[in-house]
Motif scaffolding. Structure first.
Motif, PDB file in Angstrom:
ATOM      1  N   SER A 316      15.395 -10.266  13.045  1.00  0.00           N
ATOM      2  CA  SER A 316      15.510 -11.631  13.566  1.00  0.00           C
ATOM      3  C   SER A 316      14.141 -12.278  13.639  1.00  0.00           C
ATOM      4  O   SER A 316      13.172 -11.672  14.105  1.00  0.00           O
ATOM      5  CB  SER A 316      16.137 -11.620  14.966  1.00  0.00           C
ATOM      6  N   PHE A 317      14.073 -13.514  13.182  1.00  0.00           N
ATOM      7  CA  PHE A 317      12.865 -14.313  13.301  1.00  0.00           C
ATOM      8  C   PHE A 317      13.283 -15.640  13.931  1.00  0.00           C
ATOM      9  O   PHE A 317      13.693 -16.561  13.254  1.00  0.00           O
ATOM     10  CB  PHE A 317      12.214 -14.526  11.930  1.00  0.00           C
ATOM     11  N   PHE A 318      13.249 -15.682  15.258  1.00  0.00           N
ATOM     12  CA  PHE A 318      13.727 -16.826  16.023  1.00  0.00           C
ATOM     13  C   PHE A 318      15.170 -17.144  15.605  1.00  0.00           C
ATOM     14  O   PHE A 318      16.032 -16.297  15.762  1.00  0.00           O
ATOM     15  CB  PHE A 318      12.767 -18.006  15.882  1.00  0.00           C
ATOM     16  N   ASP A 319      15.454 -18.326  15.057  1.00  0.00           N
ATOM     17  CA  ASP A 319      16.835 -18.682  14.716  1.00  0.00           C
ATOM     18  C   ASP A 319      17.245 -18.233  13.324  1.00  0.00           C
ATOM     19  O   ASP A 319      18.360 -18.548  12.876  1.00  0.00           O
ATOM     20  CB  ASP A 319      17.038 -20.204  14.831  1.00  0.00           C
ATOM     21  N   CYS A 320      16.392 -17.519  12.630  1.00  0.00           N
ATOM     22  CA  CYS A 320      16.710 -17.027  11.284  1.00  0.00           C
ATOM     23  C   CYS A 320      16.792 -15.505  11.327  1.00  0.00           C
ATOM     24  O   CYS A 320      15.934 -14.855  11.919  1.00  0.00           O
ATOM     25  CB  CYS A 320      15.633 -17.453  10.286  1.00  0.00           C
ATOM     26  N   PHE A 321      17.823 -14.937  10.704  1.00  0.00           N
ATOM     27  CA  PHE A 321      17.909 -13.482  10.696  1.00  0.00           C
ATOM     28  C   PHE A 321      18.595 -12.999   9.426  1.00  0.00           C
ATOM     29  O   PHE A 321      19.314 -13.745   8.752  1.00  0.00           O
ATOM     30  CB  PHE A 321      18.649 -12.953  11.937  1.00  0.00           C
ATOM     31  N   SER A 322      18.338 -11.728   9.107  1.00  0.00           N
ATOM     32  CA  SER A 322      19.027 -11.061   8.004  1.00  0.00           C
ATOM     33  C   SER A 322      19.595  -9.750   8.542  1.00  0.00           C
ATOM     34  O   SER A 322      19.650  -9.542   9.754  1.00  0.00           O
ATOM     35  CB  SER A 322      18.064 -10.833   6.830  1.00  0.00           C
ATOM     36  N   ARG A 323      20.030  -8.873   7.663  1.00  0.00           N
ATOM     37  CA  ARG A 323      20.629  -7.599   8.069  1.00  0.00           C
ATOM     38  C   ARG A 323      19.728  -6.442   7.667  1.00  0.00           C
ATOM     39  O   ARG A 323      18.981  -6.530   6.689  1.00  0.00           O
ATOM     40  CB  ARG A 323      21.999  -7.408   7.410  1.00  0.00           C
ATOM     41  N   CYS A 324      19.821  -5.364   8.430  1.00  0.00           N
ATOM     42  CA  CYS A 324      19.009  -4.176   8.142  1.00  0.00           C
ATOM     43  C   CYS A 324      19.773  -3.230   7.217  1.00  0.00           C
ATOM     44  O   CYS A 324      20.913  -2.847   7.498  1.00  0.00           O
ATOM     45  CB  CYS A 324      18.668  -3.461   9.453  1.00  0.00           C
ATOM     46  N   ASP A 325      19.158  -2.864   6.123  1.00  0.00           N
ATOM     47  CA  ASP A 325      19.694  -1.834   5.235  1.00  0.00           C
ATOM     48  C   ASP A 325      19.276  -0.489   5.823  1.00  0.00           C
ATOM     49  O   ASP A 325      18.107  -0.087   5.726  1.00  0.00           O
ATOM     50  CB  ASP A 325      19.123  -2.010   3.822  1.00  0.00           C
ATOM     51  N   LEU A 326      20.213   0.213   6.454  1.00  0.00           N
ATOM     52  CA  LEU A 326      19.883   1.444   7.181  1.00  0.00           C
ATOM     53  C   LEU A 326      19.487   2.584   6.252  1.00  0.00           C
ATOM     54  O   LEU A 326      18.861   3.549   6.696  1.00  0.00           O
ATOM     55  CB  LEU A 326      21.065   1.856   8.061  1.00  0.00           C
ATOM     56  N   ARG A 327      19.850   2.486   4.979  1.00  0.00           N
ATOM     57  CA  ARG A 327      19.434   3.536   4.036  1.00  0.00           C
ATOM     58  C   ARG A 327      17.972   3.353   3.634  1.00  0.00           C
ATOM     59  O   ARG A 327      17.212   4.306   3.549  1.00  0.00           O
ATOM     60  CB  ARG A 327      20.324   3.510   2.797  1.00  0.00           C
ATOM     61  N   ALA A 328      17.583   2.103   3.400  1.00  0.00           N
ATOM     62  CA  ALA A 328      16.198   1.831   2.983  1.00  0.00           C
ATOM     63  C   ALA A 328      15.304   1.484   4.168  1.00  0.00           C
ATOM     64  O   ALA A 328      14.090   1.405   4.010  1.00  0.00           O
ATOM     65  CB  ALA A 328      16.176   0.681   1.980  1.00  0.00           C
ATOM     66  N   HIS A 329      15.912   1.286   5.357  1.00  0.00           N
ATOM     67  CA  HIS A 329      15.170   0.851   6.548  1.00  0.00           C
ATOM     68  C   HIS A 329      14.343  -0.402   6.237  1.00  0.00           C
ATOM     69  O   HIS A 329      13.160  -0.489   6.539  1.00  0.00           O
ATOM     70  CB  HIS A 329      14.263   1.973   7.073  1.00  0.00           C
ATOM     71  N   ARG A 330      15.032  -1.344   5.611  1.00  0.00           N
ATOM     72  CA  ARG A 330      14.366  -2.581   5.196  1.00  0.00           C
ATOM     73  C   ARG A 330      15.294  -3.768   5.468  1.00  0.00           C
ATOM     74  O   ARG A 330      16.490  -3.713   5.163  1.00  0.00           O
ATOM     75  CB  ARG A 330      14.046  -2.518   3.698  1.00  0.00           C
ATOM     76  N   CYS A 331      14.747  -4.829   6.070  1.00  0.00           N
ATOM     77  CA  CYS A 331      15.523  -6.040   6.306  1.00  0.00           C
ATOM     78  C   CYS A 331      15.802  -6.731   4.974  1.00  0.00           C
ATOM     79  O   CYS A 331      14.938  -6.768   4.094  1.00  0.00           O
ATOM     80  CB  CYS A 331      14.775  -7.014   7.216  1.00  0.00           C
ATOM     81  N   GLY A 332      16.994  -7.303   4.865  1.00  0.00           N
ATOM     82  CA  GLY A 332      17.320  -8.053   3.663  1.00  0.00           C
ATOM     83  C   GLY A 332      16.477  -9.310   3.561  1.00  0.00           C
ATOM     84  O   GLY A 332      16.159  -9.950   4.560  1.00  0.00           O
ATOM     85  N   ALA A 333      16.114  -9.680   2.346  1.00  0.00           N
ATOM     86  CA  ALA A 333      15.312 -10.886   2.135  1.00  0.00           C
ATOM     87  C   ALA A 333      16.155 -12.146   2.243  1.00  0.00           C
ATOM     88  O   ALA A 333      15.625 -13.241   2.462  1.00  0.00           O
ATOM     89  CB  ALA A 333      14.635 -10.839   0.765  1.00  0.00           C
ATOM     90  N   GLN A 334      17.478 -12.007   2.111  1.00  0.00           N
ATOM     91  CA  GLN A 334      18.390 -13.151   2.165  1.00  0.00           C
ATOM     92  C   GLN A 334      18.770 -13.437   3.616  1.00  0.00           C
ATOM     93  O   GLN A 334      19.253 -12.555   4.323  1.00  0.00           O
ATOM     94  CB  GLN A 334      19.645 -12.865   1.347  1.00  0.00           C
ATOM     95  N   ARG A 335      18.559 -14.655   4.053  1.00  0.00           N
ATOM     96  CA  ARG A 335      18.938 -15.028   5.414  1.00  0.00           C
ATOM     97  C   ARG A 335      20.450 -14.899   5.588  1.00  0.00           C
ATOM     98  O   ARG A 335      21.220 -15.327   4.727  1.00  0.00           O
ATOM     99  CB  ARG A 335      18.491 -16.463   5.695  1.00  0.00           C
ATOM    100  N   ALA A 336      20.898 -14.308   6.715  1.00  0.00           N
ATOM    101  CA  ALA A 336      22.317 -14.060   6.934  1.00  0.00           C
ATOM    102  C   ALA A 336      23.022 -15.229   7.601  1.00  0.00           C
ATOM    103  O   ALA A 336      24.236 -15.370   7.459  1.00  0.00           O
ATOM    104  CB  ALA A 336      22.509 -12.795   7.770  1.00  0.00           C
TER     105      ALA A 336
END
Length: 409
Positions: A316-336
């Motif tokens: 989460s970045f204030f009002d913008c967020f994406s989802r966490c890929d638990l396999r890669a432990h990396r946030c998605g670059a696409q806003r959710a």
């Protein structure tokens, strides 16, 4: 035996000391986390006190630098010599950022800077070098490349030559070195760069009116506030159906803003800090984004979101967020989520959670509008459904406005 006992005692002391260190580290981490959460919830907690005395000192220092030739700008003469740009009051200080109100030739304006002092901005190597004959000691073509690099860093976009046009100072003259130094201080301010790039492209963005050194001027508009019943000041608007109609017109303008920021530029423009204080309303009820420090084009948004994570909460970045890929432990670059979802949550939910203009709008239409806003504001809703939701809200708002206009006849 004595040595063995001593060793065991030493081991116990080490385990005890290690436990104390772990406890201290946990205690410190807890306080750091609490402080971070406090600053996120209340970003003004460490803000300086906004005073007229300090604001006047800041502008006086700006004018001293102007008279000394260190800086320049098309507003400097009016501010520092002609007395046509007059300080009125201090509006806001926040972690270095200064926001002041002034009158420019009888017109209210806002003076903004990310930092208090001109010297706070790092000078480029070229401008730090000795000058020859009062001019820059570095080829302007190379300085242009540096400016393009700053713009690229601020926006996440590759600037075109025409896109840099509004930023580049015009004619040469005795103050050329000050002009280039001032430009360099301005391009280090992301909001200035964004507003300059958007100049003339959207009625929902403030035009930059001019600058002096590291301060730039924009149109003054009264900001919204949660203290207002309608979130925004509606001076002269009577209560009842006419006020409800004004709210409907503002809601349609918010939808127009969302559509333009999503599709009207070369890349989507993401709003990551949506609250009434960051918007204002013109007399014709057009919504204007007056604080875009937390607005990012798609490439920059992807760069911000794509971070390491262990759970969705880390993305989460204030009002913008994406989802966490638990396999890669990396946030998605696409806003959710989307601009529309956040506007529905932070603005429309306040307006349409109760009746709209009493009985002037049918109860059936009011219920449909409330349900649509609730559905729109749900962050779990898929991005793919956003276009359909946009047109549904627009249709319902237009229907409500028709009923309100009929009631006024």
């Amino acid at each position: 035996m004595a040595r063995a006992a001593g060793a065991r005692g030493c081991g116990r002391r080490w385990r005890c000391g290690r436990g104390v260190l772990v406890a201290c580290a946990a205690w410190t981490a807890g306080w750091v986390l609490a402080a971070a959460l406090l600053l996120r919830a209340h970003p003004g907690a460490l803000s300086e006190r906004c005073t007229d005395e300090k604001s006047r000192r800041i502008l006086a220092a700006l004018c001293r630098d102007y008279r000394g030739g260190a800086l320049a700008g098309d507003l400097c003469e009016d501010l520092c010599v002609a007395g046509k740009l007059l300080y009125r009051r201090c509006l806001h200080y926040d972690r270095g950022k200064k926001v002041l109100q002034a009158d420019w030739r009888g017109r209210p304006v806002i003076l903004k800077s990310k930092e208090e002092a001109f010297s706070s901005f790092r000078p480029p190597g070229p401008l730090g070098a000795p000058a020859e004959d009062g001019g820059p000691a570095w080829p302007e073509a190379e300085l242009l490349l540096l400016v393009a690099g700053e713009v690229r860093s601020a926006l996440g976009l590759e600037p075109s030559a025409s896109g840099l046009g509004p930023l580049w100072p015009g004619r040469r003259g005795p103050r050329r070195r000050g002009q280039l130094a001032s430009l360099w201080s301005l391009v280090q301010q992301e909001e200035f760069v964004l507003l300059s790039v958007l100049r003339g492209l959207s009625p929902h963005a403030l035009p930059v009116l001019g600058s002096c050194g590291h301060f730039y001027a924009v149109e003054y508009l009264a900001a919204g506030s949660a203290r207002h019943r309608a979130l925004f000041p509606l001076d002269g608007a009577p209560r009842g159906p006419a006020r409800a109609r004004a709210v409907g017109d503002m809601a349609l303008s918010f939808l127009d803003l969302v559509r333009q920021f999503d599709h009207g530029f070369s890349h989507r423009l993401h709003l990551c800090d949506v609250k009434p204080e960051n918007f204002a309303i013109r007399r014709d009820l057009t919504v204007v984004a007056i604080d875009v420090d937390m607005a990012f084009f798609e490439p920059k948004m992807r760069e911000i979101l794509e971070q390491n994570c262990t759970a969705d909460e880390d993305c989460s970045f204030f009002d913008c967020f994406s989802r966490c890929d638990l396999r890669a432990h990396r946030c998605g670059a696409q806003r959710a989520n989307s601009n529309l979802q956040v506007v529905c949550d932070k603005i429309f939910r306040h307006w349409f959670s109760s009746t709209l203009g009493g009985s002037a709008v049918s109860l059936r239409l009011q219920r449909q509008l409330r349900e649509a806003v609730q559905e729109c504001a749900d962050p779990r809703g898929p991005q793919a459904a956003a276009p359909a939701m946009f047109w549904k809200l627009r249709r319902l708002l237009q229907a409500a406005l028709r009923e309100l206009r009929e009631a006024e006849k």
